[in-house]
Design an enzyme around this catalytic site. Structure first.
Site, PDB file in Angstrom:
ATOM      1  N   LYS A 134      27.309 -45.947  -8.348  1.00 29.76           N
ATOM      2  CA  LYS A 134      28.334 -45.829  -7.313  1.00 29.76           C
ATOM      3  C   LYS A 134      28.307 -47.040  -6.395  1.00 29.76           C
ATOM      4  O   LYS A 134      29.343 -47.679  -6.147  1.00 29.76           O
ATOM      5  CB  LYS A 134      28.123 -44.555  -6.496  1.00 29.76           C
ATOM      6  N   ASP A 152      32.117 -40.963  -5.818  1.00 32.75           N
ATOM      7  CA  ASP A 152      31.370 -40.307  -4.742  1.00 32.75           C
ATOM      8  C   ASP A 152      31.720 -38.821  -4.715  1.00 32.75           C
ATOM      9  O   ASP A 152      32.396 -38.320  -5.613  1.00 32.75           O
ATOM     10  CB  ASP A 152      31.649 -40.987  -3.396  1.00 32.75           C
TER      11      ASP A 152
END
Length: 240
Positions: A134, A152
């Protein structure tokens, strides 16, 4: 076949691709100014800010980083930082000891492995302390212009709510969603989804009655559908 709302015919992969791309177009019209809400001027600053953003709002991170960036302008400065001093600067972001370890460890690795330059490749970034896929995709997409999906918590929740996938594994979600959209759209689509999740499609009570995706979303009705009630749930940015 993709997931879909009860009573609807099963959705083919082609149908899902078409719906996903239409939803992306609607989000583009809804959030024409969507962008990364972390303040930065170079890849190093964005990498540090993204590490700090774990379990913390972007707004709080942006309050801390001007002091941090001024104190440590280079990766060598981070690598040689005094831990207690850095911990005190970033304390308000939470988990400050672990984040200090990650930032210093990341900086030392960048100095040792990459000549002091933040690498611009996913495989190199994810090998740095404190950097997962991420974080790497945030840096690649926003500092290097390399398309990437930022999976996320908002992103995961929304693409499942959209009926694009039932997966819970972030890496699998990244690959599934990546196959639905043009690669060039990955980074900006991530921002659009995150903005939508923060402003309208909330976890507990989404503002379904004012959602621009209502006609395309199989989860319509999860939250209030009456316009007046839904409007009260809309949260203006900037956001966490």
């Amino acid at each position: 076949m993709a997931t879909n709302a009860a009573g609807r015919k099963p959705e083919t992969q082609l149908g899902l691709v078409r719906r996903a791309r239409k939803m992306n177009r609607v989000l583009a019209e809804t959030y024409p100014d969507a962008h990364c809400e972390l303040d930065f001027t170079n890849p190093l600053e964005l990498l540090v800010a993204t590490i700090l953003s774990a379990q913390c709002t972007d707004k709080r991170v942006n309050m801390v980083t001007p002091i941090l960036f001024a104190k440590y302008p280079t990766v060598e400065d981070y690598a040689a930082a005094d831990r207690p001093e850095m911990e005190e600067i970033i304390r308000s972001t939470g988990f400050f000891r672990a984040k200090t370890n990650s930032i210093i460890g990341m900086a030392q690795a960048v100095c040792e492995r990459h000549g002091g330059e933040v690498p611009g490749k996913l495989n190199d970034l994810v090998k740095l302390p404190g950097v997962g896929r991420k974080t790497a995709n945030v840096v690649l997409g926003n500092a290097f212009g390399v398309p990437g999906l930022t999976v996320d918590t908002h992103f995961q929740r929304l693409v499942r709510r959209f009926g694009w996938t039932e997966e819970t594994d972030p890496v699998k979600i990244e690959h599934i969603v990546g196959a639905l959209l043009p690669k060039r759209e990955w980074t900006i689509f991530s921002h659009r989804v995150i903005w939508h999740g923060r402003r309208i499609c909330h976890a507990r009570r989404p503002a379904c009655g004012v959602c621009p995706l209502a006609a395309l979303c199989p989860s319509y009705g999860t939250g209030p559908t009456a316009t007046a009630e839904a409007q009260k749930l809309v949260r203006p940015g900037p956001f966490s």
